[in-house]
Design a protein around this motif. Structure first.
Motif, PDB file in Angstrom:
ATOM      1  N   GLY A 135       0.807  -1.210   0.000  1.00  0.00           N
ATOM      2  CA  GLY A 135       0.000   0.000   0.000  1.00  0.00           C
ATOM      3  C   GLY A 135       0.845   1.265   0.000  1.00  0.00           C
ATOM      4  N   ILE A 136       1.864   1.318   0.847  1.00  0.00           N
ATOM      5  CA  ILE A 136       2.666   2.536   0.969  1.00  0.00           C
ATOM      6  C   ILE A 136       3.538   2.744  -0.270  1.00  0.00           C
ATOM      7  CG2 ILE A 136       4.502   3.627   2.305  1.00  0.00           C
ATOM      8  CD1 ILE A 136       3.299   2.307   4.793  1.00  0.00           C
ATOM      9  N   MET A 137       4.102   1.683  -0.809  1.00  0.00           N
ATOM     10  CA  MET A 137       4.919   1.836  -2.016  1.00  0.00           C
ATOM     11  C   MET A 137       4.076   2.280  -3.202  1.00  0.00           C
ATOM     12  SD  MET A 137       7.445  -1.477  -1.603  1.00  0.00           S
ATOM     13  CE  MET A 137       8.323  -1.153  -3.124  1.00  0.00           C
TER      14      MET A 137
ATOM     15  N   ALA B  31      -3.425   8.794   0.441  1.00  0.00           N
ATOM     16  CA  ALA B  31      -4.460   7.994   1.102  1.00  0.00           C
ATOM     17  C   ALA B  31      -3.990   6.567   1.338  1.00  0.00           C
ATOM     18  CB  ALA B  31      -5.738   7.997   0.260  1.00  0.00           C
ATOM     19  N   LEU B  32      -3.273   5.999   0.368  1.00  0.00           N
ATOM     20  CA  LEU B  32      -2.791   4.628   0.512  1.00  0.00           C
ATOM     21  C   LEU B  32      -1.696   4.516   1.573  1.00  0.00           C
ATOM     22  CD1 LEU B  32      -2.616   3.507  -3.230  1.00  0.00           C
ATOM     23  CD2 LEU B  32      -4.349   2.919  -1.538  1.00  0.00           C
ATOM     24  N   CYS B  33      -1.059   5.626   1.907  1.00  0.00           N
ATOM     25  CA  CYS B  33       0.035   5.604   2.878  1.00  0.00           C
ATOM     26  C   CYS B  33      -0.420   5.918   4.299  1.00  0.00           C
ATOM     27  CB  CYS B  33       1.109   6.611   2.475  1.00  0.00           C
ATOM     28  SG  CYS B  33       1.859   6.345   0.866  1.00  0.00           S
TER      29      CYS B  33
ATOM     30  N   CYS C 154      10.529   4.074   2.170  1.00  0.00           N
ATOM     31  CA  CYS C 154       9.996   3.899   3.524  1.00  0.00           C
ATOM     32  C   CYS C 154       9.001   2.750   3.583  1.00  0.00           C
ATOM     33  CB  CYS C 154       9.333   5.203   3.994  1.00  0.00           C
ATOM     34  SG  CYS C 154      10.472   6.592   4.133  1.00  0.00           S
ATOM     35  N   GLY C 155       8.170   2.630   2.558  1.00  0.00           N
ATOM     36  CA  GLY C 155       7.195   1.542   2.535  1.00  0.00           C
ATOM     37  C   GLY C 155       7.857   0.187   2.482  1.00  0.00           C
ATOM     38  N   ALA C 156       8.964   0.083   1.749  1.00  0.00           N
ATOM     39  CA  ALA C 156       9.670  -1.191   1.664  1.00  0.00           C
ATOM     40  C   ALA C 156      10.272  -1.601   3.001  1.00  0.00           C
ATOM     41  CB  ALA C 156      10.772  -1.103   0.606  1.00  0.00           C
TER      42      ALA C 156
END
Length: 465
Positions: A66-68, A103-105, A169-171
């Protein structure tokens, strides 16, 4: 914690530093306040409107995915926005694409803090969200410098590459599964049984479709059961008014400062002050509400912070110089950071930790419509009246009403609980309520059994002769 701290520094562009671009967009495209304010409204609206989507992605896929994906979309929106030739292009790129990316993050990142920390949850949220204040402090003068050096197009292009670090950061996000997450035994049994049936007869397409629908219904029913809670409904209504009031300031603080004779650099400096004090509010208020004397009064502290921000709004039209606007930025920034820190804490106290991600998705979803309409309404009031007074007063009263509504609802609930206890004692003198935290134990039945036993002994021992 450092990861959350780092990642949250990328979010301030979404709603706090965009006001620095406001004057540039207005001048370049020769549009009025109301038309230009739609850019900020759309990015905030899409971010909050799609917040439940971020929760669904994190619940059913992973936070990393989601974050990536969100970082990629947000960066794409900023980069494409640098090539815009009209406000409509900015509505689509900077508004829709960037808002969807954030929004996804946003929801998964905030919800994971609540899963990692339980004892000092408010302080953990405060430290994690302080990255937003640091981002505002750093980005406000940096964005102004980028605009002066590379124009607003170059600034958006550079920020697009900067926001792309969200993918990194998402990874690095590490998911966690709580052993204490409550689940309904009936739902677990149904889903487990359906899953075993599916493994035995997977070639049957009809049964596969039925199993997917059943498990999906079970999952959604479990995730969003809090929507029927009265406390959450009241919180949701108050959030609508609070969200209407909090958004316009970050759009119009810089234009208002410029209108009263403050220079561009000084106006950007006001946003930096707001960001620094926001950090202090995040951390110190989180730490204070984790103390034993205030831990049970986080709800009241939240009301207090929202109400004081509303009062700050009411005073703003009288502040028309830099020495007066600096204390305003300090006060508003502190309590803005305070109540932002307590939103997840108050939500978790109402719905529990296991439903926090979904509940936060709904709470941020409720920000969507107020965020969409409040800046254009404020801009229309400025265009109509030629002054910021009406816009700021409306925002202030909206935030005060949000605080009063929550306080009144809590007071009514407490009065009803006291009345029910009093009526129970009056109707049955033998009824005694022993409380242990939030659990009440009644000993009325035990007393009745003892009375019946005494009567039976008396009857059996009675000798008429």
């Amino acid at each position: 914690m450092e990861l959350y701290h780092l990642k949250s520094t990328f979010f301030p562009f979404e709603n706090k530093c965009i006001s620095i671009f406001f004057v540039e967009f207005q001048t370049y495209f020769t549009q009025d306040y109301a038309q230009t304010a739609w850019i900020h409204s759309i990015v905030d609206c899409v971010t909050m409107l799609c917040a439940p989507l971020g929760s669904v992605v994190s619940n059913h896929l992973s936070c990393q995915v989601g974050i990536m994906l969100g970082g990629l979309l947000a960066s794409t929106g900023l980069i494409l926005g640098s090539f815009a030739t009209s406000l409509k292009h900015l509505y689509l790129t900077l508004g829709v694409l960037t808002g969807l990316g954030f929004a996804l993050c946003y929801s998964p990142a905030i919800a994971m803090v609540g899963k990692y920390f339980s004892r000092r949850k408010a302080l953990a949220y405060g430290i994690a969200m302080s990255g937003s204040g640091i981002g505002t402090f750093i980005l406000a003068p940096v964005v102004q410098l980028l605009i002066e050096q590379f124009s607003w197009r170059g600034a958006l292009l550079i920020l697009g590459g900067f926001v792309l670090n969200l993918c990194v950061c998402g990874a690095l996000m590490r998911p966690i599964t709580l052993k204490e997450d409550p689940t309904t035994p009936e739902q677990d049994h149904i889903c487990r049984t359906q899953k075993q049936d599916f493994k035995r007869v997977s070639p049957c397409a009809t049964l596969t479709k039925k199993w997917v629908q059943t498990c999906l219904c079970c999952s959604l029913q479990q995730e969003y059961s809090f929507l029927l809670m009265s406390d959450f409904v009241v919180l949701a209504i108050s959030v609508l008014f609070m969200a209407y009031g909090c958004s316009p300031l970050f759009v119009y603080l810089v234009p208002y400062a410029l209108s009263v004779g403050v220079s561009h650099q000084q106006a950007a400096f006001l946003m930096s002050i707001l960001g620094v004090i926001d950090i202090i509010g995040n951390i110190t208020f989180g730490w204070l509400t984790d103390r034993r004397c205030l831990k049970n009064y986080r709800y009241v502290c939240y009301l207090f912070a929202v109400g004081l921000d509303g009062l700050c709004y009411l005073c703003l039209p009288m502040l028309q110089s830099l020495p007066l606007l600096v204390p305003f930025s300090c006060t508003f920034g502190y309590f803005d950071g305070a109540y932002v820190t307590l939103i997840p804490v108050v939500t978790a106290e109402i719905v529990g930790t296991s439903s926090l991600s979904s509940a936060l998705g709904v709470v941020y979803f409720l920000h969507a419509v107020p965020y969409l309409v409040s800046p254009p309404i404020a801009g229309w009031l400025v265009d109509t009246t030629g002054s910021y007074t009406a816009a700021f007063l409306l925002c202030g009263f909206s935030m005060i009403f949000s605080s009063v509504l929550l306080g009144f609802a809590r007071l009514v609930k407490k009065m009803k609980k006291t009345q029910l206890q009093f009526l129970a004692k009056e109707s049955d003198p033998k009824l005694q309520l022993w409380t242990n935290g939030s659990v009440a134990y009644s000993v009325a039945k035990e007393l009745d059994h003892k009375d019946e036993a005494s009567v039976a002994v008396a009857v059996s021992g009675y000798n008429p002769t």
